[in-house]
Each structure stands twice: as structure tokens, then as C-alpha cells.
Motif scaffolding. Structure first.
Motif, short mmCIF file in Angstrom:
data_model
loop_
_atom_site.label_atom_id
_atom_site.label_comp_id
_atom_site.label_asym_id
_atom_site.label_seq_id
_atom_site.Cartn_x
_atom_site.Cartn_y
_atom_site.Cartn_z
N SER A 124 0.82 -1.22 0.00
CA SER A 124 0.00 0.00 0.00
C SER A 124 0.85 1.27 0.00
O SER A 124 0.32 2.38 -0.04
CB SER A 124 -0.92 0.00 1.22
N GLY A 125 2.20 1.10 0.05
CA GLY A 125 3.10 2.25 0.00
C GLY A 125 3.43 2.86 1.34
O GLY A 125 3.97 3.97 1.40
N SER A 126 3.13 2.15 2.44
CA SER A 126 3.36 2.72 3.77
C SER A 126 4.40 1.92 4.54
O SER A 126 4.74 0.79 4.19
CB SER A 126 2.06 2.76 4.56
N ILE A 127 4.93 2.52 5.59
CA ILE A 127 5.83 1.86 6.53
C ILE A 127 5.26 2.01 7.93
O ILE A 127 4.50 2.94 8.20
CB ILE A 127 7.26 2.43 6.49
N SER A 128 5.63 1.10 8.82
CA SER A 128 5.23 1.21 10.22
C SER A 128 6.41 1.77 11.00
O SER A 128 7.48 1.17 11.05
CB SER A 128 4.84 -0.17 10.76
N TYR A 129 6.18 2.95 11.63
CA TYR A 129 7.28 3.65 12.31
C TYR A 129 6.98 3.75 13.81
O TYR A 129 5.86 4.12 14.19
CB TYR A 129 7.46 5.04 11.70
N PRO A 130 7.96 3.41 14.66
CA PRO A 130 7.73 3.41 16.11
C PRO A 130 7.22 4.77 16.61
O PRO A 130 7.70 5.82 16.19
CB PRO A 130 9.11 3.11 16.69
N LEU A 131 6.23 4.71 17.50
CA LEU A 131 5.64 5.87 18.18
C LEU A 131 4.80 6.75 17.25
O LEU A 131 4.08 7.63 17.70
CB LEU A 131 6.72 6.74 18.85
N VAL A 132 4.91 6.52 15.96
CA VAL A 132 4.18 7.34 15.00
C VAL A 132 3.04 6.54 14.37
O VAL A 132 1.93 7.04 14.20
CB VAL A 132 5.13 7.87 13.89
N GLY A 133 3.33 5.30 14.03
CA GLY A 133 2.33 4.47 13.36
C GLY A 133 2.63 4.33 11.88
O GLY A 133 3.78 4.34 11.45
N ALA A 173 8.08 15.54 9.95
CA ALA A 173 6.85 16.25 10.34
C ALA A 173 6.00 15.40 11.27
O ALA A 173 5.39 15.91 12.22
CB ALA A 173 6.05 16.62 9.09
N ALA A 174 5.97 14.09 11.04
CA ALA A 174 5.19 13.19 11.89
C ALA A 174 5.78 13.13 13.30
O ALA A 174 5.05 13.13 14.30
CB ALA A 174 5.13 11.80 11.27
N LEU A 175 7.11 13.08 13.39
CA LEU A 175 7.77 13.06 14.70
C LEU A 175 7.49 14.36 15.47
O LEU A 175 7.29 14.35 16.69
CB LEU A 175 9.27 12.87 14.52
N LYS A 176 7.48 15.46 14.73
CA LYS A 176 7.22 16.76 15.37
C LYS A 176 5.75 16.87 15.79
O LYS A 176 5.43 17.37 16.88
CB LYS A 176 7.59 17.87 14.40
N GLN A 177 4.85 16.39 14.94
CA GLN A 177 3.43 16.47 15.24
C GLN A 177 3.05 15.64 16.46
O GLN A 177 2.16 16.01 17.24
CB GLN A 177 2.62 16.01 14.02
N LYS A 178 3.73 14.52 16.65
CA LYS A 178 3.46 13.64 17.79
C LYS A 178 4.20 14.09 19.05
O LYS A 178 4.14 13.42 20.08
CB LYS A 178 3.88 12.21 17.45
N ASP A 179 4.87 15.24 18.97
CA ASP A 179 5.63 15.78 20.10
C ASP A 179 6.73 14.83 20.58
O ASP A 179 7.06 14.79 21.77
CB ASP A 179 4.71 16.13 21.28
N GLN A 237 12.83 19.37 16.80
CA GLN A 237 13.45 19.68 15.50
C GLN A 237 14.11 18.41 14.94
O GLN A 237 15.33 18.30 14.91
CB GLN A 237 14.47 20.81 15.64
N PRO A 238 13.33 17.44 14.52
CA PRO A 238 13.92 16.18 14.04
C PRO A 238 14.66 16.35 12.72
O PRO A 238 14.21 17.09 11.84
CB PRO A 238 12.70 15.27 13.86
N GLN A 239 15.80 15.70 12.63
CA GLN A 239 16.58 15.68 11.38
C GLN A 239 16.64 14.23 10.91
O GLN A 239 17.31 13.40 11.53
CB GLN A 239 17.98 16.24 11.62
N VAL A 240 15.95 13.94 9.82
CA VAL A 240 15.79 12.57 9.34
C VAL A 240 16.58 12.38 8.05
O VAL A 240 16.58 13.23 7.16
CB VAL A 240 14.30 12.25 9.09
N ASN A 241 17.26 11.24 7.99
CA ASN A 241 18.00 10.87 6.79
C ASN A 241 17.57 9.47 6.35
O ASN A 241 17.47 8.55 7.17
CB ASN A 241 19.51 10.88 7.06
N ILE A 242 17.30 9.30 5.05
CA ILE A 242 16.87 8.01 4.51
C ILE A 242 17.81 7.56 3.41
O ILE A 242 18.18 8.34 2.53
CB ILE A 242 15.43 8.10 3.95
N ASN A 243 18.20 6.30 3.46
CA ASN A 243 18.93 5.64 2.38
C ASN A 243 18.14 4.43 1.92
O ASN A 243 17.53 3.73 2.75
CB ASN A 243 20.32 5.19 2.82
N VAL A 244 18.13 4.17 0.61
CA VAL A 244 17.46 2.98 0.08
C VAL A 244 18.46 1.83 0.09
O VAL A 244 19.45 1.86 -0.63
CB VAL A 244 16.91 3.22 -1.33
N ALA A 245 18.19 0.84 0.93
CA ALA A 245 19.10 -0.29 1.04
C ALA A 245 18.86 -1.33 -0.05
O ALA A 245 19.79 -1.99 -0.50
CB ALA A 245 18.96 -0.94 2.42
#
Length: 271
Positions: A61-70, A88-94, A98-106
Motif C-alpha cells: 500500500s506504499g506505507s511503513i510502520s514507524y515506532p511511536l508514529v504508526g 513532520a510526523a515526529l514533530k506532530q506527535k511531540d 526539530q527532528p533531522q531525518v536521513n533516509i537511504n534505500v538499502a
């Protein structure tokens, strides 16, 4: 051994192990043009928050399950946009201010194109970047086989409409301007068998041969090894199918251009 020397040696060994590990690790895809798709495996890192770093697989469905966020929908997003959405999701969930996220495609499994026909390695090819072109995909498939045509056909969907495009890679290799179109996920690239001509009679190697771009009668005969000791090039016969489907016989000149389906007959010398 002094404690200072032990410390220096331990640091040196750790650095060496880290370098070796980095050299042996699989190379992650880090192009920000790449759009994530179902089946892709991504590595998420959050600066100064290792507990929030994880590896996840993009679901069908194009989604991932992320801890504390869903559930976070990242399918179809570029890597940069996916980073912003998770931040933005980490910030919205308090969870972080100021989260700094980095993604690499493994591992790439989502955005792929099918290459069929006369290539050296037919099959499904992952699109490593969003702007991957026909020539790059053909190269990833091992190139066109010796029996393949240089004009390839791209088919797929664009803006909800069927799409079909012929791309002359031979002209591009010759330095001509060619529309080397950008490939989209789900496209199919077809490489048909190249057109052929035939040589028979008193030729060294009679048979079917690939019509090369701009090939002349002289070059066509050379590809077949030329006439046998009993043959001659003075009385060649060429049989060609005309526009109306009828067979036309002619005596060609050596600099005439060969056409697909031509049949060259090498006669026996009279002397």
C-alpha cells in the motif's frame, strides 16, 4: 604496555574495522530523485536519536510502520520528501522538536521496468533514479545482443493514457539527436530481432545476416566471406520484395544499400 599505548592501539583497531566495514557494506541508493515504491527497503536515521533509527520495508500500500508514529505513507515520494514527512510526523506527535531525518534505500524492489527481447540480460531492471533513460536501462540489461535491432520500443502509461515510443539507439550512438525518453515505473522496453538479408550461391558462408545501418552490397558480401573460388561478383543477382509484395530481380552495384529481406545470389564464374 602502558595504558596510553593500549588506548591508542584500541582506537586504531576500531577505526580500521570501521573502514573495512564501510568498504564491505552494500552500497545504499541515495539519489533524491528516486521515488519510493512497494517492496523497497529503506534505512531511516534520526540525528542524535539512535532509538528512532530503523530499517523498514515499504508495503504494497506504499506505507511503513514507524515506532511511536504508526503508519506513514511514503510510496511515490522522493527520498527528500519522505524524510520531510517522517520528520513532520515526529514533530506532530511531540516526539522531537526539530527532528533531522536521513533516509537511504538499502534495497530496490518497487520501481522497476521490464526489458524483453534481444538483450543480453532480459528481465526486470530497478530504476535507480527518477530520470533514468532508455539507453541507461538497456545498458543495465547488458546491452543489445548481436541479433537485436537498434530501434527499441518503449510502452507504458503516461498521465493515465497508453504510451508507445520508438527510440533509435543506433542513431544516438552515431552522434545524432535522439529523444532518449525518461523511463517510468512499469514500462516495458522491447528489443526486436534485427532485420536480416540473405546470401546464397557461391558464397563462402551462405546464410542470413543482420542488416547494419547504411550497409552496402559490398559490405554484405564481405560479411558472408565473399565469393568462393568458383564464384564471381560480376554477375550478382539481388531479389527484393517490392511495395506491392511482388519479387523484383535486379543486378546491383557494389555501393547500393542493402534493405531488409534482400536476397543476394552469387553466381558461378563462367571461366
Amino acid at each position: 604496555m602502558s595504558k596510553l599505548l593500549q588506548t591508542i592501539l584500541a582506537v586504531a583497531l576500531a577505526a580500521s574495522a570501521a573502514v573495512a566495514g564501510a568498504q564491505n557494506a552494500p552500497k545504499a541508493l541515495a539519489s533524491n530523485d528516486y521515488k519510493l515504491g512497494a517492496g523497497d527497503t529503506i534505512k531511516i536515521q534520526v540525528y542524535q536519536n539512535p532509538d528512532l533509527s530503523m530499517e523498514a520495508r515499504v508495503s504494497e500500500s506504499g506505507s511503513i510502520s514507524y515506532p511511536l508514529v504508526g503508519s506513514v505513507s511514503v510510496g511515490g515520494l522522493t527520498i527528500s520528501d519522505a524524510e520531510k514527512k517522517i520528520a513532520a510526523a515526529l514533530k506532530q506527535k511531540d516526539i522531537l522538536k526539530q527532528p533531522q531525518v536521513n533516509i537511504n534505500v538499502a534495497q530496490v524492489r518497487g520501481n522497476q521496468v521490464s526489458v524483453v527481447g534481444q538483450v543480453n540480460r532480459p528481465g526486470r531492471i530497478p530504476l535507480e533514479t527518477f530520470n533514468m533513460r532508455v539507453s541507461e536501462v538497456i545498458a543495465a540489461a547488458g546491452g543489445i545482443s548481436p541479433t537485436g535491432d537498434e530501434t527499441v520500443v518503449v510502452s507504458g502509461m503516461r498521465n493515465g493514457q497508453p504510451f508507445r515510443k520508438e527510440v533509435d539507439l543506433g542513431a544516438m550512438n552515431a552522434g545524432q539527436q535522439v529523444d532518449d525518453v525518461i523511463i517510468m515505473s512499469g514500462d516495458t522496453i522491447s528489443v526486436n530481432k534485427a532485420p536480416t538479408y540473405y546470401v546464397y550461391g557461391e558464397a563462402q558462408k551462405p546464410g542470413a545476416y543482420k542488416v547494419e545501418r547504411g550497409m552496402t552490397v559490398m559490405q554484405a558480401l564481405a560479411a558472408s566471406g565473399g565469393p568462393t573460388p568458383r564464384g564471381t561478383t560480376n554477375r550478382l543477382k539481388l531479389t527484393r520484395t517490392g511495395p506491392n509484395g511482388q519479387q523484383v530481380e535486379m543486378q546491383p552495384r557494389m555501393n547500393d544499400v542493402v534493405q531488409p529481406g534482400d536476397v543476394l545470389f552469387v553466381r558461378e564464374s563462367l571461366f
